[in-house]
Design an enzyme around this catalytic site. Sequence first.
Site, short mmCIF file in Angstrom:
data_model
loop_
_atom_site.label_atom_id
_atom_site.label_comp_id
_atom_site.label_asym_id
_atom_site.label_seq_id
_atom_site.Cartn_x
_atom_site.Cartn_y
_atom_site.Cartn_z
N LYS A 100 0.38 -1.21 0.09
CA LYS A 100 -0.28 -0.14 0.13
C LYS A 100 0.52 1.21 0.41
O LYS A 100 0.53 1.84 -1.28
CB LYS A 100 -0.66 0.38 0.96
CG LYS A 100 -0.71 -0.13 2.39
CD LYS A 100 -0.31 -1.67 2.87
CE LYS A 100 0.85 -2.00 4.11
NZ LYS A 100 0.47 -2.72 4.62
N GLU A 124 -5.21 -4.92 -5.00
CA GLU A 124 -6.51 -5.80 -4.56
C GLU A 124 -6.04 -5.99 -3.32
O GLU A 124 -7.18 -5.96 -2.43
CB GLU A 124 -6.90 -6.67 -5.05
CG GLU A 124 -8.48 -7.30 -4.32
CD GLU A 124 -9.82 -6.44 -4.23
OE1 GLU A 124 -9.88 -6.55 -6.10
OE2 GLU A 124 -9.45 -5.95 -3.52
N GLU A 185 2.61 -4.68 10.72
CA GLU A 185 3.73 -4.27 9.94
C GLU A 185 4.64 -4.51 10.45
O GLU A 185 5.48 -4.50 11.98
CB GLU A 185 3.74 -2.69 9.56
CG GLU A 185 2.91 -2.11 8.57
CD GLU A 185 2.26 -2.52 7.12
OE1 GLU A 185 3.01 -2.36 6.64
OE2 GLU A 185 0.98 -3.71 7.46
N ASP A 196 -0.10 2.91 8.07
CA ASP A 196 -0.64 2.20 7.22
C ASP A 196 -2.50 2.75 6.69
O ASP A 196 -2.61 2.32 5.34
CB ASP A 196 -0.58 0.94 7.66
CG ASP A 196 -0.96 0.05 7.15
OD1 ASP A 196 -1.07 -0.41 6.02
OD2 ASP A 196 -2.65 -0.68 7.46
N LYS A 200 -4.05 3.46 2.75
CA LYS A 200 -5.35 2.55 2.55
C LYS A 200 -6.33 3.65 1.81
O LYS A 200 -6.89 3.56 0.87
CB LYS A 200 -5.75 1.82 3.41
CG LYS A 200 -4.49 0.33 3.51
CD LYS A 200 -4.81 -0.42 4.56
CE LYS A 200 -3.83 -1.56 4.96
NZ LYS A 200 -3.57 -2.44 6.16
N GLY A 298 -2.54 -10.72 7.32
CA GLY A 298 -2.44 -12.54 7.91
C GLY A 298 -1.49 -12.77 6.14
O GLY A 298 -2.43 -12.26 5.27
N1 HSE Z 1 -0.24 -4.11 9.35
C1 HSE Z 1 -1.58 -4.39 8.10
C2 HSE Z 1 -3.15 -4.15 9.05
C3 HSE Z 1 -0.94 -5.69 7.21
O1 HSE Z 1 -2.66 -4.54 10.02
O2 HSE Z 1 -3.57 -4.57 8.43
C4 HSE Z 1 -2.70 -5.31 5.69
O3 HSE Z 1 -2.26 -4.39 5.47
#
Ligand code: HSE
Length: 403
Positions: A100, A124, A185, A196, A200, A298
């Site tokens: 991402k 995706e 992460e 994060d 997104k 995961g």
């Molecule tokens: N570290 C991210 C989360 C991984 O916990 O959602 C998936 O993008």
Amino acid sequence: MTNVAILGFGVVGGGVAKLLTDNKNEVTALGGDEINVKYILDLRDFPDSEFADRVIHDFSVIENDEEVDTVIEVMGGSHPAYEYTVRSLSRGKNVITSNKEVVANFGDEFLALAKENGVSYRFEAAVGGGIPALSPIISCVKQNKLSEIRGILNGTTNYILTKMFSYGDNFENALSDAQSKGYAERNPDADVLGTDACRKIAILTALATGKLPETDTIPTEGITGIRPEDVSAAEKIGCKIKLLGRCVISEDGEIAVSVAPTLIPSDKLLASVSGVFNAIEVVGDPIGEVMFYGPGAGAGSTASAVVGDLMQIMCSGINTAAPVFEKCRQTSDFSKVLKAQYYIAAKNACAKCAEAAFGKIAEIDAPLETAFVTPYLTDAELSESVKKLTESGASIISKIRIL
Ligand code: HSE
């Protein structure tokens, strides 16, 4: 035979190789061709892995191998993922990613480059882990007038908040549990500080509006400031606290984007999204509210989304419905697009002075502080009221928007 190369043999890369091996029959039937993982690029060697003989350390081997038609970039980080993506697309190879960070930073450039070279750039798995949401949003939802796209977009923080709510767990234990399960992460600050989720929601904003906001323009707040007192106050008013990414779109096309802990009334579907699960909700006219739900992190679930992209490429050739992103530095503040109620907790305050500052409030029983729900306010009105309350000698401890 379709030859692919996997860049990065970590949690996701390992998951992709495993899925392609374990589900060989399913992917061959769906893709219409056998898939061969010809190379795995990593800095490390994996002598004990069944894929040890595919591991290489030099990207130019992949770049120069004309038999490799799809590169699966699951390395994470901006560099060298950026350079490898540009080199792959320029050599006429499709690129699939779960990364991402690189999509949020350079998605506009990659999509244009893919188009120029007649190949696909697909991502995706970059939002919502295993949830197949991005493709349906592109191809089945955008005929609506969209007014919002929002989501619980980070599995690690949702896992932590769920443990804090349901088991009274403390933050540190819940985080190390999430790390041990491979959700977090490499640097969990990106999870808990909201970075994060910010990447997104930038990608979702671009899918919904065509505008890819630069992540440093998106107001972003993580979950490290959430106190047990906030959890208890939320419960008293029938809410859960979730880290929510939001892109609100006004009728005249202004967008306001943010990531922040948000109180969500328990009767809303989003409130029931627990543990590592993510959900993406699209609001539009005439469709109403549509929610995509599933595992957000995961190895297996993310690999499923990556391989789903590969199946799309193999089945339909070039992705003709590829979106076009345009970088955007300026988004609106929420004042222009939204009025909301807030939960406020303050020290050295009383209900009377809170009401003098905010108008009619609903007080929440809190033994050691003054806690209340405000009337509907714009961001500007909220700032003004907070200023009035602090001028009366109070200090604000928590300020969380209610969905
Ligand atoms: N570290 C991210 C989360 C991984 O916990 O959602 C998936 O993008």
